[in-house]
Design a protein around this motif. Structure first.
Motif, PDB file in Angstrom:
ATOM      1  N   ARG A 117     -93.505  92.451  -0.498  1.00  0.00           N
ATOM      2  CA  ARG A 117     -94.742  93.431   0.016  1.00  0.00           C
ATOM      3  C   ARG A 117     -94.846  94.517  -0.833  1.00  0.00           C
TER       4      ARG A 117
ATOM      5  N   ARG B  46     -97.006  93.200  -3.915  1.00  0.00           N
ATOM      6  CA  ARG B  46     -98.337  92.718  -3.832  1.00  0.00           C
ATOM      7  C   ARG B  46     -99.101  94.269  -3.182  1.00  0.00           C
TER       8      ARG B  46
ATOM      9  N   ASP C 141     -88.309  89.208   0.603  1.00  0.00           N
ATOM     10  CA  ASP C 141     -89.583  89.519   1.288  1.00  0.00           C
ATOM     11  C   ASP C 141     -90.122  90.841   1.540  1.00  0.00           C
TER      12      ASP C 141
ATOM     13  N   GLN D 250     -96.982  83.073   0.605  1.00  0.00           N
ATOM     14  CA  GLN D 250     -98.088  84.145   1.098  1.00  0.00           C
ATOM     15  C   GLN D 250     -99.199  84.223   0.429  1.00  0.00           C
TER      16      GLN D 250
ATOM     17  N   VAL E  99     -91.835  83.108  -2.294  1.00  0.00           N
ATOM     18  CA  VAL E  99     -92.076  83.755  -1.377  1.00  0.00           C
ATOM     19  C   VAL E  99     -93.899  84.265  -1.642  1.00  0.00           C
TER      20      VAL E  99
END
Length: 184
Positions: free
Chosen positions: A40, A43, A36, A93, A89
């Motif tokens: 982040r 991304r 997770d 997302q 994930v």
């Protein structure tokens, strides 16, 4: 953006992310917590670099382990598990175009004879993905769930090498043979 002096088009986020503590230094976490947080990073990097250069690519870095257990001393996760979790994930997302960089070292990094890698087999269940069975990685990520906008993610080989136990003429010849093997 000016290309007068060249353009950086590839950005590798972290290093050998299956080795969560040893090489990627993110502390002790569960696989879910780790991925997770890593997604982040990936991304954010993707968003930032594409805001300046739309053709830029971001890459998640993996070592040669595939299903091999890294063990408690290595403090990491199996790369197949990290890749599956990263993909899931990212999709949940809001998918984006992350890519893969692979380090296809021989199973034993001190033996350049990768063609003898007994645990690098032509199967998704292989323990390692080395130059002996490198075709496994593109085959694996060509599965529908890994595609982005119907296309396979890019794979680059950003780190590889062939180390010997000594600098003898014989071992230098083995290293040269390993580079030729990898090339072809």
């Amino acid at each position: 953006t000016s290309s007068t002096h060249g353009i950086f088009e590839g950005y590798i986020v972290g290093n050998e992310i299956g080795a969560a503590i040893t090489w990627n230094d993110m502390g002790t976490k569960t696989l879910e917590q780790y991925v997770d947080e890593y997604v982040r990073w990936l991304r954010l990097t993707n968003t930032l670099v594409k805001s300046v250069w739309s053709n830029a690519r971001v890459y998640a870095s993996f070592d040669h382990d595939w299903t091999a257990d890294k063990g408690a001393d290595y403090m990491g996760f199996r790369n197949i598990d990290v890749l599956e979790a990263l993909n899931e994930v990212a999709r949940l997302q809001g998918n984006f175009d992350w890519n893969i960089t692979w380090h296809p070292y021989p199973e034993n990094i001190f033996d350049p004879q990768t063609w003898n890698d007994s645990n690098s087999i032509d199967s998704f269940d292989t323990k390692y993905i080395t130059f002996k069975n490198l075709q496994i990685l593109p085959q694996y990520i060509s599965q529908e769930r890994f595609l982005y906008n119907g296309k396979q993610r890019s794979i680059i080989l950003s780190e590889q090498g062939f180390t010997s136990s000594d600098n003898s003429e014989w071992n230098q010849k083995l290293q040269a043979a390993a580079y030729a093997y990898a090339f072809y």
